[in-house]
Write an enzyme that holds these catalytic residues in place. Structure first.
Site, PDB file in Angstrom:
ATOM      1  CE1 TYR A   1       0.838   0.932   4.440  1.00 43.18           C
ATOM      2  CE2 TYR A   1       0.391  -1.434   4.441  1.00 43.18           C
ATOM      3  CZ  TYR A   1       0.915  -0.298   5.058  1.00 43.18           C
ATOM      4  OH  TYR A   1       1.513  -0.414   6.291  1.00 43.18           O
TER       5      TYR A   1
ATOM      6  NE  ARG B   1       6.524  -0.169   4.936  1.00 41.83           N
ATOM      7  CZ  ARG B   1       6.555  -1.042   5.953  1.00 41.83           C
ATOM      8  NH1 ARG B   1       5.659  -0.970   6.912  1.00 41.83           N
ATOM      9  NH2 ARG B   1       7.485  -1.961   6.028  1.00 41.83           N
TER      10      ARG B   1
ATOM     11  CG  HIS C   1       1.949  -5.006  11.543  1.00 31.82           C
ATOM     12  ND1 HIS C   1       2.902  -4.029  11.710  1.00 31.82           N
ATOM     13  CD2 HIS C   1       1.191  -4.612  10.482  1.00 31.82           C
ATOM     14  CE1 HIS C   1       2.729  -3.083  10.807  1.00 31.82           C
ATOM     15  NE2 HIS C   1       1.699  -3.417  10.046  1.00 31.82           N
TER      16      HIS C   1
ATOM     17  CG  HIS D   1       4.037  -5.152   6.261  1.00 33.67           C
ATOM     18  ND1 HIS D   1       3.798  -4.201   5.289  1.00 33.67           N
ATOM     19  CD2 HIS D   1       3.493  -4.654   7.402  1.00 33.67           C
ATOM     20  CE1 HIS D   1       3.143  -3.185   5.819  1.00 33.67           C
ATOM     21  NE2 HIS D   1       2.930  -3.440   7.098  1.00 33.67           N
TER      22      HIS D   1
END
Length: 252
Positions: free
Chosen positions: A157, A167, A172, A170
């Site tokens: 995004y 980014r 978290h 990914h």
């Protein structure tokens, strides 16, 4: 759950074996290429504080704290169908620096959907919200420190670090460990993503080997044929070779 004196002694001895962090490997808190670190980073020298008993013991979790679908982000928020996107398994071990598995550790995960949008009121990215994907889940490690969960591969995004910053995809991850001093929050990236090499956050990390350990390789041996691929991500809590924090050094 009650903790006996013997259990406390065992946990303190275990926690007392932590190794010092190698600061040359971890990213400095002040890294202007990651613009928000300018205001987030400490303005004064860091302090070393002796750990208390409460920091060396707890929290403790068991399977009563986990719901039957908490580990399955494909199903745990589904309303009238399954979410859109690539179905994946994320699995690995939570270990200490000596390679010992860390059992009964709570692993929490949260992420954007396949289009790169979080289910959060402050996320205004134009990608649509997936009505069948909540983007969060959790699981416990077993006696060998092994964990796994199912999810949808998140999309990249845009973000306003520079005019055209993106980014990488990914997930978290929050890992509690057997004591408060082992609390770790990190990010897992995916093998082969070209955005990793140009991400300002990733580029704050001076150690290339540390970056490599944040990237989960494809693991076809753990994949389910005609269903989902798997990615393997091992996590090290506490010590010189610990998995990196999200631009934060405290507590590691």
């Amino acid at each position: 759950m009650k903790t006996t004196g013997n259990n406390i002694d065992r946990r303190v001895r275990y926690a007392g074996e932590y190794f010092q962090r190698d600061r040359a490997m971890h990213p400095p808190a002040y890294t202007p290429i990651y613009k928000t670190s300018v205001t987030r980073s400490p303005q004064k020298a860091l302090l070393s504080i002796e750990q208390s008993l409460s920091e060396l013991t707890g929290p403790m979790f068991n399977h009563n704290d986990i719901g039957p679908l908490d580990h399955d982000m494909i199903l745990n928020y589904a309303q009238d169908g399954e979410p859109i996107g690539q179905r994946i398994i994320v699995h690995g071990r939570v270990m200490d620096e000596t390679g010992r598995g860390v059992p009964n550790t709570l692993v929490e995960a949260w992420q954007a959907n396949a289009g790169g949008r979080y289910r959060h009121k402050k996320d205004t990215y134009l990608a649509p919200i997936d009505p069948n994907f909540g983007g969060c889940g959790r699981c416990l490690t077993d006696e060998d420190g092994y964990y796994f969960f199912r999810t949808i591969k998140p999309g990249p995004y845009p973000w306003r670090n520079y005019i055209n910053s993106w980014r990488p995809a990914h997930i978290h991850l929050s890992i509690f460990g057997p004591s408060f001093t082992q609390r770790l929050i990190t990010q897992m990236y995916f093998e082969g993503d070209p955005l990793i090499d140009i991400c300002p956050i990733v580029n704050t990390i001076p150690d290339k080997d540390a970056i490599r350990r944040l990237i989960a390789p494809l693991d076809l041996n753990a994949s389910i044929p005609l269903d989902c691929r798997a990615y393997k991500f091992d996590i090290v809590v506490r010590g010189r070779r610990s998995t990196l924090f999200e631009n934060r050094l405290e507590g590691n």
